[in-house]
Design an enzyme around this catalytic site. Structure first.
Site, PDB file in Angstrom:
ATOM      1  N   LEU A 137       0.682  -1.295  -0.218  1.00 17.58           N
ATOM      2  CA  LEU A 137      -0.057  -0.728   0.040  1.00 17.58           C
ATOM      3  C   LEU A 137       1.067   1.282   0.344  1.00 17.58           C
ATOM      4  O   LEU A 137       2.095   1.397   1.204  1.00 17.58           O
ATOM      5  CB  LEU A 137      -1.480   0.196   1.197  1.00 17.58           C
ATOM      6  CG  LEU A 137      -1.939  -0.748   1.191  1.00 17.58           C
ATOM      7  CD1 LEU A 137      -1.641  -2.484   2.526  1.00 17.58           C
ATOM      8  CD2 LEU A 137      -3.352  -0.571   1.522  1.00 17.58           C
ATOM      9  N   ASP A 138       0.839   2.353  -0.681  1.00 13.52           N
ATOM     10  CA  ASP A 138       1.440   3.365  -0.429  1.00 13.52           C
ATOM     11  C   ASP A 138       0.004   4.173   0.051  1.00 13.52           C
ATOM     12  O   ASP A 138      -1.061   4.478  -0.758  1.00 13.52           O
ATOM     13  CB  ASP A 138       1.610   3.568  -2.633  1.00 13.52           C
ATOM     14  CG  ASP A 138       2.800   3.073  -3.445  1.00 13.52           C
ATOM     15  OD1 ASP A 138       3.704   2.156  -2.418  1.00 13.52           O
ATOM     16  OD2 ASP A 138       2.565   2.702  -4.613  1.00 13.52           O
ATOM     17  N   VAL A 139       0.974   5.163   0.462  1.00 14.00           N
ATOM     18  CA  VAL A 139      -0.082   6.196   1.432  1.00 14.00           C
ATOM     19  C   VAL A 139       1.063   7.396   2.086  1.00 14.00           C
ATOM     20  O   VAL A 139       1.252   7.521   1.614  1.00 14.00           O
ATOM     21  CB  VAL A 139       0.283   5.695   2.720  1.00 14.00           C
ATOM     22  CG1 VAL A 139      -0.913   6.465   3.981  1.00 14.00           C
ATOM     23  CG2 VAL A 139      -0.074   3.773   3.129  1.00 14.00           C
ATOM     24  N   VAL A 157      -3.280   5.656  -1.713  1.00 17.90           N
ATOM     25  CA  VAL A 157      -3.170   5.844  -2.927  1.00 17.90           C
ATOM     26  C   VAL A 157      -2.351   5.094  -3.934  1.00 17.90           C
ATOM     27  O   VAL A 157      -1.371   4.500  -4.121  1.00 17.90           O
ATOM     28  CB  VAL A 157      -1.899   7.144  -3.122  1.00 17.90           C
ATOM     29  CG1 VAL A 157      -2.820   8.406  -2.493  1.00 17.90           C
ATOM     30  CG2 VAL A 157      -0.790   7.125  -2.752  1.00 17.90           C
TER      31      VAL A 157
END
Length: 197
Positions: free
Chosen positions: A70-72, A85
């Site tokens: 997960l890119d946050v 995101v």
């Protein structure tokens, strides 16, 4: 898709568990990656385009070999909130809902990366970790901004299973010269003492 010849070469030289992500859009590709000697596959954009891929990969390779990334980033305009995101930060969605969805789909581990801190060596986003990692039923690995053993210790103290670091191991000294290195034994022992763990 993955460069299988390179993966096989890397796995042959790597004497620790190896995870790979990038270009895995099907169960067959995930299988082929594992045949190269990789222990875990990491799904990111493909998992968000097609969430059932996580279930399919986990059912074939097992949850312990299925990791979701997960890119946050911090939400603009909403204090103390984080957005998941994807697609080069063009799409935003609810982080908590996405974490729950991936765990329900069969992800055995999460890689949580702070987009804003990636490569900066400016320290980890501990608030992000407090919001995401607490009380999850699967292991979490954190990436973004790590610059010292002290940072790693702070992350572990929040219950995170692993710390990912790139720039810290490559760029050294005041001029950020490129030098592949690792912490000395005494530094590791000092940061891993019982009081810090």
């Amino acid at each position: 898709g993955p460069d299988f010849a390179l993966l096989e070469q890397l796995a042959g030289e790597c004497f620790m568990p190896l995870a790979y992500g990038g270009g895995i859009g099907s169960v067959q590709t995930a299988r082929d990656v594992m045949k190269c000697g990789v222990e875990k596959v990491i799904l990111n954009s493909a998992a968000w385009r097609k969430p059932e891929l996580v279930s399919d990969v986990a059912s074939v390779l097992g949850s312990s070999s299925t990791m979701v990334s997960l890119d946050v980033q911090k939400s603009r305009g909403v204090p103390r909130r984080f957005d998941h995101v994807s697609h080069s930060v063009d799409k935003k969605s609810n982080l908590s809902d996405d974490v729950k969805a991936m765990i329900a789909a069969g992800a055995g581990e999460l890689l949580v990366q702070s987009v804003e801190r990636d490569g900066t060596m400016s320290g980890p986003d501990l608030q992000l970790l407090r919001d995401v990692a607490g009380n999850l039923p699967i292991p979490v690995v954190y990436a973004g901004g790590v610059s010292s053993l002290h940072d790693a210790s702070d992350i572990w103290n929040l219950g995170v299973s692993g710390v990912a670091a790139g720039a810290w191991f490559v760029f050294r000294g005041p001029h950020r010269a490129v030098l592949i290195t690792y912490p000395g034994y005494d530094d590791i022992v000092a940061s891993y003492s019982c009081e810090n763990r």
